[in-house]
Scaffold this motif. Structure first.
Motif, short mmCIF file in Angstrom:
data_model
loop_
_atom_site.label_atom_id
_atom_site.label_comp_id
_atom_site.label_asym_id
_atom_site.label_seq_id
_atom_site.Cartn_x
_atom_site.Cartn_y
_atom_site.Cartn_z
N GLN A 1 0.79 -1.22 0.00
CA GLN A 1 0.00 0.00 0.00
C GLN A 1 0.83 1.28 0.00
N VAL A 2 2.09 1.18 -0.43
CA VAL A 2 2.96 2.36 -0.49
C VAL A 2 3.58 2.45 -1.87
N SER A 3 3.43 3.58 -2.50
CA SER A 3 4.10 3.84 -3.78
C SER A 3 5.33 4.70 -3.49
N GLY A 4 6.17 4.85 -4.50
CA GLY A 4 7.37 5.64 -4.30
C GLY A 4 8.05 5.98 -5.59
N GLU A 5 9.07 6.79 -5.43
CA GLU A 5 9.88 7.21 -6.57
C GLU A 5 11.31 7.45 -6.10
N LEU A 6 12.23 7.36 -7.04
CA LEU A 6 13.64 7.61 -6.76
C LEU A 6 13.99 9.02 -7.19
N TYR A 7 14.56 9.80 -6.28
CA TYR A 7 15.06 11.13 -6.59
C TYR A 7 16.58 11.07 -6.55
N GLU A 8 17.22 11.47 -7.64
CA GLU A 8 18.68 11.37 -7.71
C GLU A 8 19.37 12.72 -7.76
N GLY A 9 18.64 13.79 -7.46
CA GLY A 9 19.24 15.12 -7.42
C GLY A 9 19.90 15.39 -6.08
N ALA A 10 20.30 16.63 -5.87
CA ALA A 10 20.93 17.02 -4.61
C ALA A 10 19.93 16.85 -3.47
N TRP A 11 20.36 16.18 -2.42
CA TRP A 11 19.54 15.95 -1.23
C TRP A 11 20.47 15.80 -0.04
N PHE A 12 20.09 16.36 1.07
CA PHE A 12 20.90 16.27 2.29
C PHE A 12 20.02 15.91 3.47
N ASP A 13 20.50 14.99 4.29
CA ASP A 13 19.87 14.69 5.57
C ASP A 13 20.53 15.64 6.57
N VAL A 14 19.76 16.55 7.10
CA VAL A 14 20.30 17.57 8.00
C VAL A 14 20.00 17.24 9.46
N GLY A 15 19.98 15.94 9.77
CA GLY A 15 19.62 15.48 11.10
C GLY A 15 20.71 15.60 12.15
N THR A 16 21.90 16.01 11.77
CA THR A 16 22.96 16.24 12.75
C THR A 16 23.63 17.57 12.41
N PRO A 17 24.31 18.18 13.38
CA PRO A 17 25.00 19.44 13.08
C PRO A 17 26.03 19.30 11.94
N ASP A 18 26.74 18.18 11.90
CA ASP A 18 27.74 17.99 10.85
C ASP A 18 27.08 17.90 9.47
N ARG A 19 25.98 17.17 9.37
CA ARG A 19 25.31 17.05 8.07
C ARG A 19 24.63 18.37 7.67
N LEU A 20 24.16 19.12 8.64
CA LEU A 20 23.62 20.45 8.34
C LEU A 20 24.73 21.35 7.81
N ALA A 21 25.90 21.28 8.39
CA ALA A 21 27.04 22.07 7.91
C ALA A 21 27.42 21.68 6.48
N GLU A 22 27.34 20.40 6.15
CA GLU A 22 27.62 19.95 4.78
C GLU A 22 26.62 20.56 3.80
N ALA A 23 25.36 20.58 4.18
CA ALA A 23 24.32 21.16 3.31
C ALA A 23 24.55 22.66 3.15
N GLU A 24 24.88 23.34 4.22
CA GLU A 24 25.14 24.78 4.14
C GLU A 24 26.34 25.07 3.25
N ALA A 25 27.39 24.27 3.39
CA ALA A 25 28.58 24.46 2.55
C ALA A 25 28.24 24.25 1.08
N TYR A 26 27.45 23.23 0.80
CA TYR A 26 27.02 22.96 -0.59
C TYR A 26 26.26 24.17 -1.14
N LEU A 27 25.32 24.67 -0.38
CA LEU A 27 24.50 25.80 -0.84
C LEU A 27 25.32 27.08 -1.01
N GLN A 28 26.27 27.30 -0.13
CA GLN A 28 27.12 28.49 -0.26
C GLN A 28 28.03 28.40 -1.46
N GLY A 29 28.38 27.19 -1.87
CA GLY A 29 29.26 27.00 -3.02
C GLY A 29 28.55 27.06 -4.36
N ARG A 30 27.24 27.17 -4.35
CA ARG A 30 26.47 27.20 -5.60
C ARG A 30 26.43 28.57 -6.19
#
Length: 106
Positions: free
Chosen positions: A77-106
């Motif tokens: 009873q669950v459908s889904g799709e694969l997304y292969e673009g930019a995505w970040f799990d910001v569940g920790t301070p380190d992963r949030l910092a990675e996402a911020e660095a990525y966005l600042q570099g764009r």
């Protein structure tokens, strides 16, 4: 914008390739069906569209979404799709910092 506002299934999940912190993934995807059995697993992005019926019988307040999704997926009873673009799990301070660095570099 491309997500269905009312999925035909109880839930529709956006899955992504497994990041280093979740190498085993969460759910297998076969076409547009999310399962809960064997197979190559992908990571649940945290993005989904849910029918109210998915939550039927839940006590008001906080509860874990994972068991509901796994049970519904096991019933097909669950459908889904694969997304292969930019995505970040910001569940920790380190992963949030990675996402911020990525966005600042764009």
């Amino acid at each position: 914008a491309d997500l269905a506002h009312a999925p035909a299934a109880l839930a529709h999940l956006v899955l992504v390739p497994n990041p280093p912190h979740n190498p085993k993934g969460d759910f297998p995807l076969d076409g547009d069906r999310v399962g809960d059995g064997p197979g190559e697993r992908l990571t649940f992005s945290g993005i989904g569209v849910y029918q109210p019926a998915l939550f039927a019988g839940q006590t008001p307040g906080a509860f874990a979404l994972g068991p509901l999704l796994r049970a519904a997926a096991a019933r097909g009873q669950v459908s889904g799709e694969l997304y292969e673009g930019a995505w970040f799990d910001v569940g920790t301070p380190d992963r949030l910092a990675e996402a911020e660095a990525y966005l600042q570099g764009r």
